[in-house]
Design a protein around this motif. Structure first.
Motif, PDB file in Angstrom:
ATOM      1  N   LEU A 134       1.094  -1.173  -0.076  1.00 24.26           N
ATOM      2  CA  LEU A 134       0.130  -0.120  -0.168  1.00 24.26           C
ATOM      3  C   LEU A 134       0.354   1.079   0.356  1.00 24.26           C
ATOM      4  N   ARG A 135       1.869   1.397   0.709  1.00 22.04           N
ATOM      5  CA  ARG A 135       3.128   2.052   0.616  1.00 22.04           C
ATOM      6  C   ARG A 135       3.595   2.250  -0.577  1.00 22.04           C
ATOM      7  N   HIS A 136       3.729   1.793  -1.242  1.00 22.13           N
ATOM      8  CA  HIS A 136       5.840   1.660  -2.195  1.00 22.13           C
ATOM      9  C   HIS A 136       4.777   1.365  -3.310  1.00 22.13           C
ATOM     10  N   SER A 137       3.767   0.521  -3.435  1.00 22.20           N
ATOM     11  CA  SER A 137       3.811   0.319  -4.970  1.00 22.20           C
ATOM     12  C   SER A 137       3.326   0.931  -5.907  1.00 22.20           C
ATOM     13  N   PRO A 138       4.026   0.787  -6.701  1.00 21.89           N
ATOM     14  CA  PRO A 138       3.794   1.975  -8.256  1.00 21.89           C
ATOM     15  C   PRO A 138       2.934   1.287  -9.373  1.00 21.89           C
TER      16      PRO A 138
END
Length: 292
Positions: free
Chosen positions: A276-280
């Motif tokens: 959720l925080r880092h997915s492109p």
């Protein structure tokens, strides 16, 4: 009545990205689009306060502007989609969870926060909705790229214990079929599994078990029925590393979330939070049954 793609908006850049994705999703599946804005003020006697905001507008005018702009934006982007916007009373997470009860999918934006807030997992409507909603939840983050990737892949995370034809597997196959792209199913072996492989007599026991897990989770028959090409990959190391690396050129990441029978919240694990925080790319969280 067709279940709509439902999206939460608040006028922020992250909610506009979520709105665009939801409009595209509704067009892709021939679904109506329901646009929802949550207003705490609407809880009090069904009306918003008349005081002016710093920019001279009233709260009522500001709410109307949010939903009017959202509906217009969706119709400009996807004129073929039936779009309807409304203001509902209550806290955003509560409103969206309730609105998702009859949704085909529930789409929310996810804003990046400070390092401290990320560490404490504070202040995220996206995470709150993902933990409580029963329908598929798609979270479109700040780093999500506009439009489809050149590689056109849907990435599916497969954990141990995933049952054949699980809800998130069916969701991933459906999304890949709708996009006309391949599905990449990834299982990350744990450190213990890697150690077992090094100590196995032929050195293949754990690898074969992981391959069998992937084959059972995404059966060839299901892929054939959906007319989707499936690539199955076993990787070593932490799941979030493998999944985030795979999503660099993907349209969508699909993860299963365990939901205990009778429980209010779903279990968001470190892999979910990292995605959720880092997915492109957008992340879809789909409930799977908790094993008995």
């Amino acid at each position: 009545m067709d279940r709509p793609v439902t999206v939460g908006v608040d006028g922020s850049p992250s909610s506009r990205r979520a709105l665009d994705w939801a409009a595209d999703e509704a067009a892709l599946h021939g679904r109506p689009l329901r646009i929802v804005h949550a207003s705490v003020w609407e809880r009090f006697e069904g009306a918003t306060p008349a005081e002016d905001l710093p920019d001279g507008r009233t709260e009522t005018a500001a709410l109307q502007e949010i939903i009017t702009n959202a509906e217009s934006r969706a119709r400009r982007r996807r004129p073929e989609v039936r779009a309807h916007a409304e203001v509902l009373p209550g806290q955003p997470v509560d409103v969206l969870v309730h609105a998702g009860e009859d949704a085909f999918a529930l789409v929310v934006g996810h804003r990046a926060h400070s390092a401290l807030m990320r560490h404490l997992s504070i202040g995220s409507t996206g995470s709150g909705v993902a933990a409580r909603a029963w329908c598929p939840v798609v979270v479109v983050g700040d780093s999500a790229a506009e439009g489809s990737s050149a590689d056109r892949q849907v990435i599916l995370g497969v954990a141990e214990g995933t049952e054949a034809e699980a809800a998130h597997v069916s969701f991933a196959l459906r999304e890949a079929h709708a996009r006309g792209c391949d599905l990449v199913a990834i299982h990350a072996r744990s450190r213990r599994g890697m150690q077992e492989t090094r100590h196995d007599s032929p050195g293949l026991g754990s690898s074969l078990a992981a391959d069998a897990l992937l084959s059972a989770a995404v059966p060839a028959e299901a892929a054939l029925e959906c007319d989707v090409i499936v690539h199955r990959r076993v990787v070593d190391g932490p799941a979030h590393h493998a999944l985030l690396q795979a999503t660099q050129h993907a349209d969508l990441l699909v993860l299963g979330v365990r939901h205990r029978h009778g429980a209010i919240r779903r279990e968001l694990r470190p892999t979910h939070h990292a995605a959720l925080r880092h997915s492109p790319c957008p992340v879809a969280l789909v409930g799977v049954p908790w094993p008995n």
